[in-house]
Every structure is written in C-alpha cells, then in structure tokens.
Enzyme design. Structure first.
Site, PDB file in Angstrom:
ATOM      1  N   LYS A  33       0.822  -1.214   0.000  1.00 47.84           N
ATOM      2  CA  LYS A  33       0.000   0.000   0.000  1.00 47.84           C
ATOM      3  C   LYS A  33       0.860   1.270   0.000  1.00 47.84           C
ATOM      4  O   LYS A  33       0.649   2.171  -0.819  1.00 47.84           O
ATOM      5  CB  LYS A  33      -0.914  -0.021   1.230  1.00 47.84           C
ATOM      6  CG  LYS A  33      -1.603   1.283   1.543  1.00 47.84           C
ATOM      7  CD  LYS A  33      -2.462   1.161   2.775  1.00 47.84           C
ATOM      8  CE  LYS A  33      -1.669   0.980   4.049  1.00 47.84           C
ATOM      9  NZ  LYS A  33      -0.968   2.214   4.480  1.00 47.84           N
ATOM     10  N   THR A  34       1.805   1.342   0.924  1.00 40.25           N
ATOM     11  CA  THR A  34       2.623   2.552   1.046  1.00 40.25           C
ATOM     12  C   THR A  34       3.464   2.768  -0.202  1.00 40.25           C
ATOM     13  O   THR A  34       3.607   3.900  -0.681  1.00 40.25           O
ATOM     14  CB  THR A  34       3.526   2.463   2.293  1.00 40.25           C
ATOM     15  OG1 THR A  34       2.699   2.259   3.445  1.00 40.25           O
ATOM     16  CG2 THR A  34       4.321   3.743   2.487  1.00 40.25           C
ATOM     17  N   ASP A 212      -4.567   8.137   2.943  1.00 40.63           N
ATOM     18  CA  ASP A 212      -4.133   6.808   3.383  1.00 40.63           C
ATOM     19  C   ASP A 212      -5.062   6.312   4.495  1.00 40.63           C
ATOM     20  O   ASP A 212      -5.634   7.106   5.237  1.00 40.63           O
ATOM     21  CB  ASP A 212      -2.694   6.906   3.900  1.00 40.63           C
ATOM     22  CG  ASP A 212      -2.087   5.557   4.195  1.00 40.63           C
ATOM     23  OD1 ASP A 212      -2.512   4.552   3.584  1.00 40.63           O
ATOM     24  OD2 ASP A 212      -1.181   5.492   5.053  1.00 40.63           O
ATOM     25  N   GLU A 213      -5.213   4.989   4.617  1.00 35.78           N
ATOM     26  CA  GLU A 213      -6.034   4.368   5.673  1.00 35.78           C
ATOM     27  C   GLU A 213      -7.458   4.934   5.667  1.00 35.78           C
ATOM     28  O   GLU A 213      -8.012   5.285   6.713  1.00 35.78           O
ATOM     29  CB  GLU A 213      -5.387   4.564   7.064  1.00 35.78           C
ATOM     30  CG  GLU A 213      -3.969   4.042   7.186  1.00 35.78           C
ATOM     31  CD  GLU A 213      -3.884   2.525   7.257  1.00 35.78           C
ATOM     32  OE1 GLU A 213      -4.902   1.839   7.044  1.00 35.78           O
ATOM     33  OE2 GLU A 213      -2.778   2.012   7.524  1.00 35.78           O
ATOM     34  N   GLN A 243      -9.707  -4.285   7.218  1.00 34.32           N
ATOM     35  CA  GLN A 243      -8.892  -3.872   8.367  1.00 34.32           C
ATOM     36  C   GLN A 243      -9.486  -2.659   9.075  1.00 34.32           C
ATOM     37  O   GLN A 243      -8.779  -1.928   9.768  1.00 34.32           O
ATOM     38  CB  GLN A 243      -7.460  -3.568   7.916  1.00 34.32           C
ATOM     39  CG  GLN A 243      -6.734  -4.794   7.375  1.00 34.32           C
ATOM     40  CD  GLN A 243      -5.265  -4.513   7.092  1.00 34.32           C
ATOM     41  OE1 GLN A 243      -4.450  -4.370   8.006  1.00 34.32           O
ATOM     42  NE2 GLN A 243      -4.920  -4.432   5.822  1.00 34.32           N
ATOM     43  N   ARG A 589      -0.590 -10.221  10.553  1.00 36.12           N
ATOM     44  CA  ARG A 589       0.671  -9.654  11.050  1.00 36.12           C
ATOM     45  C   ARG A 589       1.804 -10.661  10.878  1.00 36.12           C
ATOM     46  O   ARG A 589       2.976 -10.285  10.922  1.00 36.12           O
ATOM     47  CB  ARG A 589       0.580  -9.294  12.547  1.00 36.12           C
ATOM     48  CG  ARG A 589      -0.457  -8.266  12.968  1.00 36.12           C
ATOM     49  CD  ARG A 589      -0.457  -7.015  12.154  1.00 36.12           C
ATOM     50  NE  ARG A 589      -1.396  -7.120  11.049  1.00 36.12           N
ATOM     51  CZ  ARG A 589      -1.373  -6.376   9.955  1.00 36.12           C
ATOM     52  NH1 ARG A 589      -0.440  -5.475   9.795  1.00 36.12           N
ATOM     53  NH2 ARG A 589      -2.267  -6.528   8.992  1.00 36.12           N
TER      54      ARG A 589
END
Length: 682
Positions: A33-34, A212-213, A243, A589
């Site tokens: 994503k980043t 973002d997010e 998420q 994770r």
C-alpha cells in the site's frame, strides 16, 4: 520514471498511472500500500508535471506521514517544493492559521492538550466524571453537533448536564482563544462549508488529494474530504475495509464501502498480491474474512512459497497457555530467531497478565506495546498498596497512595499535613492517625473527613485480622469493605480497568487455591517477583493488543484468548463483523508462522469460568471449531442511528418484520418504526 515503476505489479502500476477522477485503491494486508501511494505521488510530480503545491496527501499518524514523505521524496528527481504530506489534524492547524480570522478568531490561538481540556472541564463541573465529559464532547464535535443539538438529543439528565458543560466549555475556549484537538478539523470544516469562496479557492489549490487508511475516516473527515475535492473530484483513497477496526472511536466503514456511491465514475484498483505472509497463513485469513457481509470482494494471493501450517494450541487454563507459549518462544530464540521478530497478541488487555507471568518465569524479556505492564497499571498498583498496608499497617508509602482511594475527602494538602504531623511525632502515619483524637484530627482536616479516616483505619485493622485468620475469606471481605471499582465508574475506560481488577482478584484466588497454607504476605512476595522484571536489557519480544499491532509485522505471531467472549468479544456495543476484522488483522501480522491459542477455562470477572472455543477456528477452516450463526440484526437497543430525513436517533427496540428488521427509534422525542435498511449506525 524507471525507478518509480521498479518492482510494481500490474495493479499497482495501474493505480500509479491514474490521474484524473476519483480512485479507490483497495489494498489488502501486506500488498504494498505505502509503496503504491508514494509512487503515485512521485509520478504526479515527476512525470505528469503537477506542481507539488497542488497536491495534498493525508494520513493518520505522524509516523506514517514521516515514512511516506521520506519514500516519496527519494523517488522524486525534480528539485521541487516539498508536497504537503501530513496528518488530518496538521492540515487543519495549517489551514486555520491562515483562515480562522473568518470566524472572528485570532490566528495566534493555542492548541490545548487532553490534560488541559480535562482541567477546564473539571473547573466548569467536577460533579460528573471528567473523562466521560471529555469523551462525549469529542464525540459531539466529530459528529458536527452543536451544544444545542447535543442537549436536544440527550435522553437522560446526565447527558443534558454534559451538553450544558459542552456549551460553557466552548465559550471558555473562544474567550481565551484556545482550540482543542477536535477543533482543528471541526473549524476547518465549518469554514469551508460556510464560505463558498474559500471552498472554491482551497479545492482549486489542492487539485490532487490522496488519503491513506481511508477505512479509518470518521463522519467529519469524510465530509471535509467532500468539500476539499468538490471542484475536481481528483480524490484517491487507499485502504482496506477488512482492516477497519476502529468503529469504537468513530471510524465509519461505510466511507470505504460506499465510495463508489459517493463519487461518480470511480476507478477501483484492487491490490491482492500479499508480499508478507506465507500461503498457509493467508489461507486461514481469507477463509475467516469471507464470512463478513459488509466488505468488498477481494482475496489475498500469496507471492511466497509454502511454509509451516497454522498451529492450534489447546490448554486447560491460562497458566498452561502461558507456559506453552513461553516454551515455544524460548525454543525459537534458542534456534537463532531475533526476539523482536516474535509477538504475542490479544483482544483484551487484561489477558496480558498471564502471558507476562509466563514470560517472566522463563526469563524471556518482553516489551508491552501501547500500554502499561499489568502490574504497572494504576488500578493494580492501588490494590497492591492496599494489600501491603493490610500486611503492614505502618507502610507509609503505600498508605499515602490509598488513603484517598476511593475518595475520602482528602486532598494533597491534607495528606501532606498528616504526613508532616506524623514525622514530627516520630511515628508512622497509621499510628499517628489511630492514636489522635477526633479533636486533634479536626485541626488537620474537616470534621466529616476526620470521622471518615477513623472508619477507614478500623476497616484496615479488621481486614488485617481476617487476612491472618483465613487467606480464603480475606478477599471476599476486602471486596465487601473496599469498593475499589467505584473509583472508575462512568470513566471511558471503566470496563478495561474493572477487567484488570477482576484479573488481579482471580490471580489471588488462584494463588491461594494452589498454595493453601500461604499468607497474604507470601502472595505479595510472589507478585513482586513477577512485576520486577530483571531482564529488561537487550532483545525483547513484543506483547500487545491487536489494535496496537495494526501496521506492524513479525516473523512469528502467537494469538491468545481465542474464545467466545474474548475473541470475538460479546459485550454490549461489540460488532461481530469488526471482531472478525480484528482477528483478520491479527492473522495477517504473521510472516512465517502463526499460532492460535485457546483454553478450556479462564479467570474472568473474579471467577473461573468454562469458555467455548472461538467460532473463528471453524470459520478459518481449522478443525474442531464451534460454528455459531450470527444474528442478522446488526442493531440493538441503545444504538445511535441516522436517518436521511429524521436525522440522528436512538434505538428503543428491535423486532422482526418478515425477512426485515424493524427498529423503534426515538428521533429527538419523535418515536418512529423504521426498517433497519433505511438507517445507518453512528
């Protein structure tokens, strides 16, 4: 340009090359994503030729903003003005410095922190729990609700009082040219919403906006973004509905689920290639999350080769669970795994106690992320201090901590006077207070408080006698005479603190059960050994809540407490779909191995109870799960909802109407029956 596209897959490249119009990037866990969002920013500036001053990139934490800024700037070759890449609140601060004069406010305002906010509230009204008032004011502001609106919606007298405090609080801030954290967004929104020229100017300045997010945005942030992008709709949002785990603090999953309804001609890019976890981990994560109804259809695809199977750990109780996990962690470290590559996750903070004890006993250094160690929490320190005073009435240090907990009308000044008088008399504080007459005490404290102190001392003497006679009955008598829980009534984190207190009580009961001849002093010695961790230097494993783990990754992940009532949490206000998303976040994770742990019985709320294995085992495709069908109604009595016409209301009752769910709702005094599909949760 070659560097921008280096190591991007086809979908990532498609997202990077999209220029105009709304873009939704559904970025699954571990899908880069980043990398995608920073590459797109670099592409806009370096290849398309967009001016950096015409871009705005928003995220939620300074840490994320700093990392994204570093990665984007490393890709940009042009010697350009740095693009504005910051948190929502930092943007609000900058915006208000230039524009707050339009609200007849000075731009030399001061932003107060949460402690200052609470002091102001307490000065206005100290009768209602300050944390509760602070939390409600924040909720009102993020729902763009004025004090008048808050008062009209208040169903109970206490919330009418809070609305009045909110009104006085707002006046105080304006009179003193202060802003709180929420004002940075609330006032920015109001300025843009009320001033059309400013909205036009600002939207035309920031022609390319990235967020973002996006799944973590609340109603206020959503409305702010609508205004900022109103002149061009060049809004790119990146996030993962699977998420979305912050509903409890106002995040609204509908923002990402209905993005294509909010904007016309939305281009959607789905990032499904996972570069983090091995295939067996993704298999259980995908199997679990597909049970959620409110989600976009996407499946994580493994790019790594097969690894170890997901492990299920079954234990009789939490003590066996902690021993097993500590042993497995020790083996990993002995085999050469770096401790920082190992994490233990849990849904409820109170579960950390048993795992902390297990790690301590095995000499494994750990770091608790996002919270205090169990024995360092204020409510646990208070209890330990009570127990220490009961074993030694002359323990001045501990007595000072608990003499006004729960409140007995003694402020710091009174306690200092008492301590000074005891010092001058060369006796302990207990001896001084116990020997002093009421008349003597009245010279130090108010008469009613003097009587309260004498009664408190009598309770301590009585409890000391009980503890010496029977370790079994001591705790019941202690709870009967010292109601420590009432200190935390009505505070926002009341539930968590009460859970921790119950966990401590359970620890005591379990210790006495296993050591029948032990005394209260023996128990305190055991607790001291557990709480004083000697091996804090060097490498540490991590233990944390699932919420704290979001955005992190580890080679080896252990998840404890996978039982009904713990994960998923079945308390009032819990949402099964969000609980499932929490488990999904926890699963993803893990990079190399994932171990899921459950017990047959667990101490909870002061007693040992049998617990059922979490339904998530079954839903994840792991053998032996106990499948439980969820209630199709996502609503319950007490929920706050919003209707397009009638506005906000509170659910008074839930019933069936054929295949639909019917809600009986109070809209500011007007009660109506409306189908659930016509409202949304607040």
């Amino acid at each position: 340009m070659e560097e921008i596209f280096e190591n991007l897959n086809d979908e990532q490249r498609r997202a990077v090359e999209h220029i105009d119009g709304p873009l939704l990037i559904l970025a699954g866990a571990g899908s880069g994503k980043t990398k995608t969002i920073t590459s797109r920013l670099a592409y806009l500036l370096d290849v398309v030729g967009v001016s950096a001053s015409n871009t705005l990139t928003l995220t939620f934490t300074n840490k994320a903003a700093k990392e994204m800024r570093f990665r984007a700037l490393s890709l940009i070759k042009q010697n350009t003005y740095p693009p504005l890449l910051c948190t929502f609140h930092k943007f609000g601060l900058l915006f208000l410095k230039f524009n707050i004069h339009l609200l007849n406010r000075e731009n030399n305002f001061v932003v107060i922190d949460s402690d200052d906010k609470k002091k102001i509230i307490k000065k206005i009204n100290s009768q209602i729990a300050t944390p509760l008032v602070a939390s409600e004011i924040s909720r009102y502001k993020n729902s763009i609700m004025s004090p008048d609106e808050a008062y009209k919606q208040a169903e109970f007298h206490q919330y009418q009082q809070i609305a009045k405090i909110y009104d006085e609080y707002e006046r105080y801030l304006q009179e003193n040219n202060l802003l709180d954290f929420d004002d940075l967004l609330v006032l920015t929104y109001k300025l843009l919403e009320q001033n059309n020229n400013l909205r036009l100017q600002t939207s035309n300045k920031y022609k390319y906006i990235m967020v973002d997010e996006y799944q973590d945005t609340n109603e206020l942030q959503y409305k702010l973004l609508r205004l900022l992008s109103s002149e061009h709709n060049n809004l790119c949002v990146v996030g993962d509905d699977d998420q979305s785990i912050y509903g409890w603090r106002g995040a609204h999953i509908r923002n990402i689920l209905e993005f294509d309804k909010d904007f016309d001609n939305v281009n959607t890019v789905t990032l499904e290639n996972n570069y983090r976890s091995q295939p067996n981990i993704l298999k259980v994560a995908n199997a679990l999350i597909v049970h959620n109804r409110s989600r976009h259809n996407k499946t994580l695809k493994a790019t790594r080769e097969n690894g170890k199977e997901v492990v299920t750990l079954s234990s009789s109780d939490e003590n066996e669970e902690s021993r097993k996990i500590a042993k497995l962690i020790k083996s990993l470290i002995d085999e050469g795994t770096e401790a920082r590559e190992i994490a233990v996750l849990y849904r409820i903070n109170a579960l950390s106690r048993s795992i902390e004890d297990g790690l301590n006993r095995n000499g494994i250094a750990y770091r608790l992320v996002g919270g205090l160690r169990f024995y360092d929490r204020a409510e646990i320190k208070d209890l330990i201090s009570y127990f220490r005073v009961i074993t030694n009435l002359h323990d001045d240090f501990s007595l000072k901590r608990i003499i006004n907990k729960p409140k007995r009308g003694l402020g710091k000044a009174s306690i200092d006077k008492i301590e000074s008088a005891a010092f001058n008399a060369q006796v302990s504080i207990f001896s001084f207070l116990n020997d002093a007459s009421l008349d003597d005490l009245v010279t130090l404290v108010k008469k009613k408080n003097a009587n309260t102190i004498k009664a408190f001392l009598d309770e301590l003497v009585y409890l000391k006698k009980i503890s010496e006679e029977s370790s079994y009955t001591f705790l019941d008598k202690f709870i009967e005479h010292i109601d420590i829980k009432k200190m935390y009534a009505s505070s926002p984190d009341e539930s968590e603190k009460v859970q921790n207190i119950d966990e401590f009580y359970a620890l005591y009961r379990d210790y006495i059960k296993q050591n029948p001849s032990s005394t209260l002093d023996d128990f305190l010695n055991e607790v001291t050994l557990q709480s004083d961790q000697d091996q804090v230097e060097g490498e540490s494993i991590y233990i944390m809540s699932i919420h704290a783990s979001k955005g992190l990754e580890f080679k080896h992940v252990f998840i404890i407490g996978l039982e009904e009532g713990f994960l998923p949490l079945n308390s009032e206000g819990s949402d099964l779909e969000e609980e499932r998303r929490l488990a999904y976040v926890a699963y993803t994770r893990a990079k190399d191995t994932l171990s899921l742990s459950h017990v047959n019985s667990r101490y909870y709320k002061g007693r040992r109870s049998d617990v059922d294995k979490s339904r998530f085992f079954n839903e994840s495709g792991l053998a032996g799960g106990s499948l439980k069908l969820e209630n199709k109604s996502a609503y319950k009595k007490g929920d706050l909802v919003r209707h397009k016409i009638f506005g906000a209301g509170r659910v008074l009752g839930v019933s069936k109407a054929g295949k639909e769910i019917k809600l009986h709702i109070n809209f500011a005094g007007s009660k109506r029956d409306i189908l659930a599909s016509f409202v949304e949760k607040l």
